[in-house]
Design a protein around this motif. Structure first.
Motif, PDB file in Angstrom:
ATOM      1  N   THR A 368      39.085  30.152  41.363  1.00  0.00           N
ATOM      2  CA  THR A 368      38.957  30.999  42.403  1.00  0.00           C
ATOM      3  C   THR A 368      38.428  31.990  41.609  1.00  0.00           C
ATOM      4  N   ARG A 371      34.740  30.922  40.189  1.00  0.00           N
ATOM      5  CA  ARG A 371      33.624  30.462  41.635  1.00  0.00           C
ATOM      6  C   ARG A 371      33.090  32.078  42.115  1.00  0.00           C
ATOM      7  N   ARG A 372      33.888  33.093  41.449  1.00  0.00           N
ATOM      8  CA  ARG A 372      33.528  34.148  42.102  1.00  0.00           C
ATOM      9  C   ARG A 372      32.808  35.024  40.789  1.00  0.00           C
ATOM     10  N   TYR A 380      41.111  36.550  37.298  1.00  0.00           N
ATOM     11  CA  TYR A 380      41.345  36.354  38.481  1.00  0.00           C
ATOM     12  C   TYR A 380      42.243  37.745  38.484  1.00  0.00           C
ATOM     13  N   ASP A 386      42.573  39.247  49.453  1.00  0.00           N
ATOM     14  CA  ASP A 386      42.210  38.059  48.558  1.00  0.00           C
ATOM     15  C   ASP A 386      43.570  36.698  47.883  1.00  0.00           C
ATOM     16  N   GLU A 390      45.515  34.040  48.296  1.00  0.00           N
ATOM     17  CA  GLU A 390      45.607  32.616  46.979  1.00  0.00           C
ATOM     18  C   GLU A 390      46.923  32.114  47.429  1.00  0.00           C
ATOM     19  N   ILE A 481      38.213  29.890  48.685  1.00  0.00           N
ATOM     20  CA  ILE A 481      39.415  29.391  47.592  1.00  0.00           C
ATOM     21  C   ILE A 481      39.332  28.175  46.705  1.00  0.00           C
TER      22      ILE A 481
END
Length: 481
Positions: A368, A371-372, A380, A386, A390, A481
């Motif tokens: 994740t 991806r963000r 992270y 969030d 997760e 996710i």
């Protein structure tokens, strides 16, 4: 003066000023294993200078009368009295007496006031706190100051374990041995040397250095156990939850620290799908095995899982924010070490979680993070919903629930499914407002309304129902996710 107040140790005559034993054994960072585990530094200098002995003090009024260079251990009763201004007075008296350190026992706060900290620093008095058995503490201090055989043996045992943990890297062997022995250890061309030592500690150091030379001569450990652990780590990450739990005993037998706290690094090539991507991953994986051992030791394990290289950092306990910062620093070093020339790699770093289920959550967080963020090194570090999602979505049951809820849309496949999920997510996030969802998606509001009606029909859902709306909103978030 009571018997306790008059207690002095055989180490009184052994200090840094003594011509008989000019060793650094009186420094706090070289104290025995017990002390390094149980003493907490609160204020004052890290090094206490010439510590000449141990004095156990029951009455704070007796602090000023203690011999110069003493380490003053307050009983629990005296430590309870040493609060606020009384601690300030005790520190002034300790500094006037030339004490090397003042040890508070029993339950103590993690921090001291600014005045006490300033007095300890100005007076050159190391202010420490210790729990546990008082007699055991005094004996351990005595041994550390005297450099006796029991303390030297304990150091040698810890140093030997560190050498074996170093994964065949001479630099890490030297660092591990030096940290346990409390002296500087150097490795050059397979030869290990240390600062001059005599007595029991000197003999213990000689044994450890010889062990390090033999371990270095043996070279890197056999790759077969590493490969077995890598294969099993892959299974733990991709297998169904029940099967992963069944693999725990096998993982322990192979030396995988599955019960510890984990941080996961996910390394991905910037390339898209294709043979070149997987060839690059193979190259990175082969380099990562050795690089991880040399940088951070064998407490890191690596495995190829899907289209990424997963590197797991394991520790016996949660090291909090400091541990995560250290993991990010090591990730940057690892990323630089394993990156082939001209290739682009990205790395996502998770937060820490315990156990095998925590390991799977970490892997999800690292993915994740990538991806963000567009950064080469992404962490992270989110709290709230969030983070909870997760952890929840890392379980098989949660993934199955989300799939069942959204299956009619997922069955459309490809761009159509992705488009409808994006519309549903935006519509729900904006509290059912087609206009706001349209603004986010750069669509006409009528197109949003039309697609929302289609979604309701596909899912047989009533988006006016608060419970259904919440379930779908959580499912849409988890699906990202």
């Amino acid at each position: 003066m009571s018997t306790l107040e008059g207690y002095e140790t055989a180490g009184q005559a052994i200090c840094a000023d003594s011509p008989r034993l000019a060793l650094p054994v009186c420094r706090w960072h070289t104290f025995g294993v017990y002390l390094r585990k149980h003493l907490r530094h609160l204020a004052g200098p890290e090094l206490a200078g010439a510590a000449s002995g141990v004095r156990l003090v029951e009455d704070l009024r007796r602090v000023a009368a203690q011999p110069r260079g003493s380490v003053l251990v307050l009983t629990e009763a005296a430590s309870r009295e040493a609060g606020g201004y009384r601690l300030d007075v005790a520190l002034r008296d300790a500094a006037a007496a030339g004490a090397a350190g003042l040890v508070l026992t029993g339950d103590r706060p993690a921090e001291v006031g600014r005045t006490a900290a300033a007095l300890a620093e100005r007076g050159g008095v190391a202010l420490l706190a210790a729990g546990g058995d008082l007699a055991e503490l005094v004996v351990a201090l005595d041994r550390a100051l005297a450099g006796d055989a029991a303390d030297a043996l304990e150091r040698a045992a810890e140093a030997a374990e560190g050498v074996l943990r170093a994964g065949g890297s001479p630099e890490r062997m030297a660092a591990e041995a030096g940290a346990a022995l409390g002296v500087g250890v150097r490795a050059e061309d397979g030869v290990f040397t240390a600062e001059p030592l005599t007595g029991h500690l000197g003999r213990a150091a000689g044994i450890v250095l010889r062990l390090a030379e033999l371990a270095a001569a043996a070279g890197q450990p056999d790759e077969l156990p590493w490969r077995s652990r890598a294969r099993l780590l892959t299974e733990l990450l991709v297998a169904p939850e029940k099967q992963a739990q069944e693999l725990v005993a096998r993982a322990r037998a192979l030396g995988l620290p599955v019960d510890d706290w984990h941080v996961v690094l996910r390394l991905e090539p910037a390339l898209g799908e294709g043979p070149e991507r997987y060839a690059l991953l193979e190259t990175v994986a082969s380099r990562a095995a050795r690089a991880a051992r040399e940088i951070v030791g064998p407490s890191w394990n690596a495995a190829l899982a899907g289209d990424a290289l997963i590197v797991v950092r394991s520790r016996p306990r949660d090291e909090g924010r400091a541990g995560l910062r250290e993991a990010v620093r090591d990730a940057a070093l690892l990323l630089e070490r394993v990156r082939p020339a001209g290739a682009e790699l990205r790395c996502g770093v998770s937060t820490a979680h315990p156990g095998v289920l925590g390991l799977r959550t970490c892997a999800s967080e690292a993915r994740t993070a990538l991806r963000r963020s567009p950064l080469p090194l992404a962490t992270y570090d989110l709290a709230g919903l969030d983070r909870m999602l997760e952890e929840w979505y890392s379980s098989d049951a949660a993934q199955q629930a989300v799939r069942e809820l959204l299956q009619p849309i997922l069955d459309l496949g490809g761009e159509r499914a992705a488009r409808l999920l994006a519309i549903l997510r935006a519509y729900l996030d904006h509290h059912g407002s087609p206009a706001r969802a349209a603004a986010e998606l750069h669509m006409h509001r009528n197109a949003v309304s039309k697609n929302v009606r289609r979604i309701e029909s596909l899912l047989h859902a009533d988006l006016a129902d608060p419970q259904q709306r919440l379930a779908l909103q959580l499912a849409c978030r988890a699906a990202r996710i």
